[in-house]
Design a protein around this motif. Structure first.
Motif, short mmCIF file in Angstrom:
data_model
loop_
_atom_site.label_atom_id
_atom_site.label_comp_id
_atom_site.label_asym_id
_atom_site.label_seq_id
_atom_site.Cartn_x
_atom_site.Cartn_y
_atom_site.Cartn_z
N LYS A 91 -6.73 -2.16 -3.75
CA LYS A 91 -5.33 -2.59 -3.84
C LYS A 91 -5.27 -3.99 -4.45
CE LYS A 91 -5.05 -2.06 0.53
NZ LYS A 91 -4.59 -2.06 1.94
N ASP B 266 0.85 -1.19 0.00
CA ASP B 266 0.00 0.00 0.00
C ASP B 266 0.88 1.24 0.00
OD1 ASP B 266 -2.82 1.15 2.05
OD2 ASP B 266 -2.28 1.50 -0.05
N ARG B 267 0.38 2.31 -0.58
CA ARG B 267 1.11 3.57 -0.61
C ARG B 267 0.13 4.71 -0.68
NH1 ARG B 267 4.74 3.25 -5.69
NH2 ARG B 267 5.47 5.23 -4.87
N SER B 268 0.44 5.77 0.01
CA SER B 268 -0.24 7.07 -0.10
C SER B 268 0.79 8.06 0.42
CB SER B 268 -1.55 7.07 0.70
OG SER B 268 -1.32 6.69 2.04
N VAL C 34 -9.90 -4.26 -8.32
CA VAL C 34 -8.71 -3.46 -8.59
C VAL C 34 -9.01 -2.36 -9.58
CG1 VAL C 34 -6.37 -3.52 -9.53
CG2 VAL C 34 -7.14 -5.35 -8.01
N GLU D 121 -4.19 -7.60 -0.39
CA GLU D 121 -4.57 -7.18 0.96
C GLU D 121 -3.73 -7.93 1.98
OE1 GLU D 121 -7.86 -4.47 0.11
OE2 GLU D 121 -6.59 -4.86 1.86
#
Length: 855
Positions: free
Chosen positions: A133, A70-72, A128, A136
Motif C-alpha cells: 500500500k 486500504d481496500r479489498s 509499492v 500505512e
C-alpha cells in the motif's frame, strides 16, 4: 548530495510521521457476502458491479474529504472529523442499496467508526511497485475500529463512545437528513484484547439501519452485570416481589425532567442570604462561568433573559425568581430553570441550586455544597454545577473533561469577579465606557484575570479601536491557560483576526468554535460574516440562520446579516423580511440596510423616507457617518449627481477625524461620485494621494485592518483604470500587491486579478484580459469583475457577449448595494454601474422591439 545523503533522505521519508501520533477518525467497512456475489453473478457481471462500487467509493471519498488507506472487500479510510466519516458511511449504505436494486441484490456493509491516535507513513516506491500500500496506518485506534466493524450486523454502523458525541453534536451539518437520524446505545461491550469494557452506539437512517443489538461472538460480547445474569435473576425476582410493596410505600419516585443534550436552561437571580453584598454579582457570574463550560447544557444569557422581560412588559431589573424565570423559560424554549442560593448554615457558607420544571414550577433536583469562608463559595459552585450537569444527563467523563476550577478559569478574588460581572452587564447593554472601567478595575485587582483582559479587548474592538485592543489580546494569550475551553477557542479566533493574513486563518478558527460549541453565538456569527465577506453566500446563510435561534441574545444582528446575504442574492422579499425581523427583535426602526434593499428594488421614495428619518432622529453627518454611504448611493442610482456630490463632499469633510475604515471609504466615495458625474473629475494626483494615505496605514506594524486597507488600495487602482490612467495604475500596483500579500484575503486576490486584467485591456490586449476575468467566475467573484469583463468584451468587439455581462450587472442590483468589501468602499461604484447597465439594457430592449415586424 552524496549517495549516502540521498539514502538517508529516502529512509527518513518512509519512517513513521516525525510529528508523532495524530488524532484522526477511522472508518472500517466490510462488504457482506462479497464472495457469494461473485459466485452468484459470474465473473463478468461481478467485475462490472465492483467497478461501479469503486466509482461510488471515489465519489464519496471526495465528497467527505476522506483518505483511502486500504481496500479489498472492505475499506479503511481516515477523516479529519467524525461527522465526515459518518457522512461517508451513511451515503455508502444508501449507495450500496441503489447499486443492488437493479440487479435484485441486497448489498450491505458493516461499518465501525472510531476516533483515536494513529501513526502514518509512506512505503517506498519499490515496495509499492511490488504490491504494498502507498500509505500505512497503525495505532491502537485501528484494531478498535476493526472490532466495531466486525461486531456490527449487516447494514449496521457502530460508533465508539469517543466518536458518538462528536458526530452527534455535528449532525446538524447534514441538514434535514441529520435531524432524522436514529441514535441508539447498545450498552457496554467487551472486546478480545481490550482490557476495559467499551460502550458502543449505532446510528442510521430510518428503514436502513437495523437498530438491533449486535450478536455476541468470540471476539466481542455484551458486558452484563452479575446481577442480570440468569443464575441470579430467579432469586432476585423472588426477593423483589417480597420487598417491592414496602419500598414503594417507603419512598416516592423523584420527579424527572426530559432534558436532552444542548437543551437550554434559564439561570435565575442568585439569592444571597449571607448579608455579604460582594457575593451578589460575583457568585452569580461565577455560577454562569462554571455552568457554561458544559457542552451538554446551554445557558440562556442574562442579556436574552432581560430582553424577554422587556417583551413581557416587565422592568428589566425584575428579579428572576421561580415564577418569572419559569415564564422566561417557556417563552424562550428553555427546558429547565436553575435557582442558585448562597447562605450561612452552622457557620459555614452553603451554595445550593435547584433545577425547576418551568411547566409546573416544581423542584426536580437540588444540590448543595458547604465550605468555610466566602472564598470557599467558588469551589462549592464547581461541585454544585458538576452535580447538576450529571443529574441533567451529562456523562461523567464529559463533565471531567470540560470542567476547570473557577479560580483557574476566572479568578479567586471575589472583588475582581464582581467588577467583571458588572462590566459584563454594562457591555451587554452597549455601555462601553462603563464596561471598560469595570473590566480595568478587575484587572487591577487580579492581573492574571484572563477574562477581564478579554473584556477590555472586546470593548476596544466594539469601538473599532484595534490598536488599543491588541495589548489586551496579547496579555490574554499569555494567560490562555486561565480560560475555560470555550473562551480559549474564542481567544484563538480573535488572535487569528489580529494576526498575519486574517482572512486566511480566522474563518477556520471561528468555524472550529462553532463546531465545538454549536449554540455559541459568537462562533456562528463570526464564521458567517467571514463567509459573507468572501461572497460565499450559501454557507454564510446557513451559519447565520443558525444564529437566529430564539435563545440568541443578539439574534437581531444575525437577522440583519441574513438580510444582507439575501440582498446579495437578489432575494428581495426574504431580505425585507429579515430586516423587519431584525428591527422587531432589536427594538429599532428601519435603518440604512432596509433602505438599501428598497433602493435595489427601485423603491426610491420608501428608501429616502427611511434615510431622511435617520437624520430627523438627530443624527448629524459627523454623528453617524456610516449612513452616508446609502445617502450618497441612492441619489447616484437615480442619476441625481449634484445631490450625491454634495452629500459626498460633506461626508468626506466630516470624516476627517474618524477611524480609517470610515475615513478612507468616504473619501474614496467622493472621488467616485465626481468621476461618475463627469463634472470635476478627480485628477491623477488626487487618486494617488488617496492611495498613498491608505497604503501608509496598511504599512503600519501590527495593523489589524490589513484586509480592508488592501481593498481600499485596490479601489484606488480600479478608479485610475476606469479613468483610463494606465500609468498611475502601473505605479500603484507593486505597492498594492504588497498590501494584498499581507492581507491574504481571497477577495483581495480576486480584485488584484481584475486590476491586472484591466491593465491588459488598457494595453490593447482585451482577449488576454477576457481569459483572466473568465477564470474568476465561480459565483464568489467580485461585482467589479463583471464590469471589467464587459469592458474587455467591448474592446474585443464581442458586443453580444458584452450585452450578456451588461444584463448580469443590471440584474444584480442587490449585490451592488450589499457589497461590504473594505468598509463599503465599492458601494457607490457598484451602484453607479448597475444603474447605467439597467438603463442600457432597457434601451437595448426598446431598440429590439422597434425593429420587429409590427413593432
Amino acid at each position: 548530495m552524496s549517495r549516502v545523503d540521498k539514502d538517508a533522505v529516502m529512509n527518513d521519508a518512509h519512517r513513521p510521521n516525525a510529528d508523532g501520533p495524530q488524532l484522526r477518525t477511522l472508518l472500517l467497512t466490510d462488504l457482506c457476502d462479497s464472495t457469494t456475489l461473485v459466485e452468484r453473478l459470474g465473473d463478468g457481471p461481478a467485475a462490472s458491479l465492483f467497478r461501479e462500487h469503486d466509482r461510488l467509493v471515489l465519489q464519496l471519498q471526495q465528497r467527505w474529504r476522506g483518505r483511502l488507506i486500504d481496500r479489498s472487500d472492505g475499506l479503511l479510510l481516515l477523516f479529519e472529523r467524525p461527522i465526515d466519516g459518518l457522512g461517508f458511511a451513511l451515503d455508502y449504505a444508501r449507495g450500496l442499496r441503489e447499486l443492488g436494486a437493479p440487479r435484485k441484490l441486497t448489498l450491505q456493509a458493516r461499518a465501525g467508526l472510531h476516533v483515536g491516535e494513529v501513526l502514518t507513513w509512506r512505503n517506498s516506491d519499490e515496495a509499492v511497485q511490488v504490491g504494498a500500500k502507498p500509505v500505512e496506518v497503525e495505532g491502537l485506534a485501528k484494531p478498535m475500529a476493526g472490532r466495531l466493524m466486525a461486531t456490527a450486523r449487516p447494514g449496521q454502523i457502530l460508533l465508539s463512545a469517543i466518536a458518538e458525541p462528536l458526530a452527534h453534536r455535528a449532525a446538524r451539518e447534514l441538514g434535514e437528513r441529520g435531524q432524522q437520524l436514529l441514535w441508539k446505545s447498545h450498552g457496554r461491550w467487551r472486546f478480545k484484547g481490550v482490557p476495559e469494557p467499551q460502550e458502543i452506539y449505532e446510528v442510521g437512517e430510518p428503514g436502513i439501519a437495523p437498530l438491533r443489538a449486535p450478536p455476541n461472538g468470540p471476539k466481542a460480547w455484551r458486558d452484563i452485570p452479575l446481577w442480570r445474569r440468569p443464575a441470579a435473576l430467579a432469586a432476585e425476582v423472588a426477593l423483589l416481589a417480597m420487598i417491592g410493596t414496602g419500598v414503594w410505600f417507603a419512598t416516592r419516585p423523584q420527579p424527572a425532567i426530559a432534558f436532552n443534550q444542548r437543551d437550554w436552561v434559564v439561570v435565575g437571580d442568585l439569592r444571597n442570604l449571607t448579608g455579604q453584598g460582594v457575593l451578589d454579582d460575583s457568585l452569580e457570574q461565577a455560577f454562569r462561568i462554571s455552568l457554561e463550560q458544559s457542552r451538554y447544557v446551554n445557558v440562556l444569557s442574562d442579556l436574552k433573559a432581560r430582553d424577554t422581560l422587556d417583551r413581557m412588559q416587565r422592568k428589566v431589573d425584575t428579579v428572576l425568581d421561580r415564577a418569572v424565570a419559569s415564564e422566561i423559560a417557556l417563552r424562550d424554549g428553555a427546558r429547565a430553570v436553575i435557582l442558585p442560593t448562597v447562605a450561612e448554615v452552622g457557620g459555614r457558607v452553603r451554595v445550593s441550586a435547584e433545577v425547576i420544571d418551568p411547566h409546573t414550577q416544581t423542584t426536580v433536583y437540588a444540590e448543595s455544597a458547604d465550605g468555610v469562608g466566602a472564598a470557599s463559595a467558588l469551589t462549592s459552585i464547581d461541585e454544585v454545577t458538576s452535580a447538576l450537569r450529571g443529574k441533567l444527563g451529562e456523562a461523567l467523563k464529559s463533565i471531567d473533561k470540560d470542567s476547570e476550577p473557577l479560580p483557574k478559569v476566572a479568578t479567586g478574588n471575589l472583588d475582581a469577579l464582581r467588577a467583571y460581572a458588572l462590566g459584563s452587564k454594562a457591555y451587554a447593554h452597549r455601555q462601553f465606557d462603563e464596561a471598560l472601567q469595570y473590566f480595568q478595575r478587575a484587572v487591577q485587582i487580579d492581573q492574571k484575570f484572563a477574562l477581564a483582559h478579554m473584556g477590555i479587548m472586546r470593548v476596544y474592538v466594539s469601538n473599532a479601536d484595534t490598536d488599543k485592543a491588541r495589548p489586551y489580546l496579547e496579555r490574554a494569550q499569555e494567560l490562555r491557560d486561565h480560560l475555560t475551553p470555550r473562551e480559549a477557542l474564542y481567544l484563538d479566533a480573535w488572535a487569528a483576526e489580529f494576526g498575519p493574513q486574517p482572512s486566511l486563518h480566522a474563518p477556520g478558527k471561528w468555524k472550529l468554535l462553532a463546531g465545538v460549541y454549536p449554540d455559541y453565538f459568537a462562533g456562528r456569527y463570526q464564521y458567517a460574516w467571514s463567509e459573507f465577506l468572501a461572497n460565499r453566500f450559501d454557507s454564510a446563510l446557513a451559519a447565520t440562520t443558525a444564529a437566529t435561534a430564539p435563545q440568541e441574545p443578539l439574534r437581531n444582528v444575525a437577522f440583519e446579516l441574513a438580510g444582507r446575504i439575501h440582498l446579495s442574492q437578489e432575494r428581495y422579499a426574504k431580505a425585507l423580511d429579515s430586516f423587519k425581523q431584525a428591527e422587531l427583535s432589536g427594538h429599532y426602526p428601519p435603518n440604512r440596510r432596509h433602505a438599501s434593499a428598497l433602493a435595489a428594488m427601485r423603491r426610491f421614495d420608501e428608501a429616502n423616507r427611511i434615510l431622511d428619518s435617520l437624520t430627523e432622529q438627530g443624527r448629524s453627518v459627523s454623528g453617524h457617518l456610516p449612513d452616508q454611504f446609502e445617502r450618497i448611493a441612492v441619489p447616484l442610482d437615480q442619476g441625481q449627481y449634484a445631490k450625491a456630490a454634495e452629500i459626498a463632499r460633506e461626508a468626506a469633510r466630516a470624516s476627517r477625524g474618524a477611524s480609517i475604515l470610515v475615513r478612507h471609504p468616504l473619501r474614496f466615495t467622493e472621488l467616485v461620485v465626481r468621476s461618475v458625474s463627469g463634472k470635476d473629475q478627480p485628477t491623477s494626483a488626487e487618486i494617488e494621494l488617496f492611495a498613498d494615505a491608505v497604503l501608509a496605514d496598511a504599512g503600519k506594524p501590527n495593523s489589524a485592518d490589513h484586509d480592508d486597507l488592501a481593498l481600499n488600495a485596490l479601489a484606488a487602482v480600479r478608479l485610475a483604470q476606469r479613468q483610463g490612467d494606465r500609468a498611475l495604475a502601473e505605479r500603484l500596483l507593486p505597492r498594492v500587491v504588497k498590501a494584498v500579500n499581507s492581507s491574504g484575503s481571497s477577495l483581495s486576490r480576486k480584485l488584484l486579478q481584475v486590476a491586472r486584467a484591466e491593465q491588459l485591456r488598457l494595453a490593447g490586449k482585451p482577449d488576454e484580459a477576457i481569459r483572466e476575468l473568465r477564470g474568476l467566475s465561480d459565483g464568489s467573484e467580485p461585482f467589479q469583475a463583471h464590469v471589467a469583463l464587459r469592458d474587455a468584451l467591448l474592446a474585443a468587439g464581442r458586443k453580444d457577449d458584452a450585452a450578456t455581462e451588461t444584463r448580469w450587472i443590471a440584474a444584480h442590483r442587490g449585490r451592488a448595494y450589499a457589497d461590504p468589501a473594505g468598509g463599503q468602499v465599492y458601494l457607490a461604484m457598484n451602484v453607479a454601474d448597475a444603474s447605467v447597465a439597467q438603463r442600457d439594457t432597457a434601451k437595448a430592449t426598446v431598440a429590439v422591439a422597434a425593429v420587429k415586424p409590427g413593432g
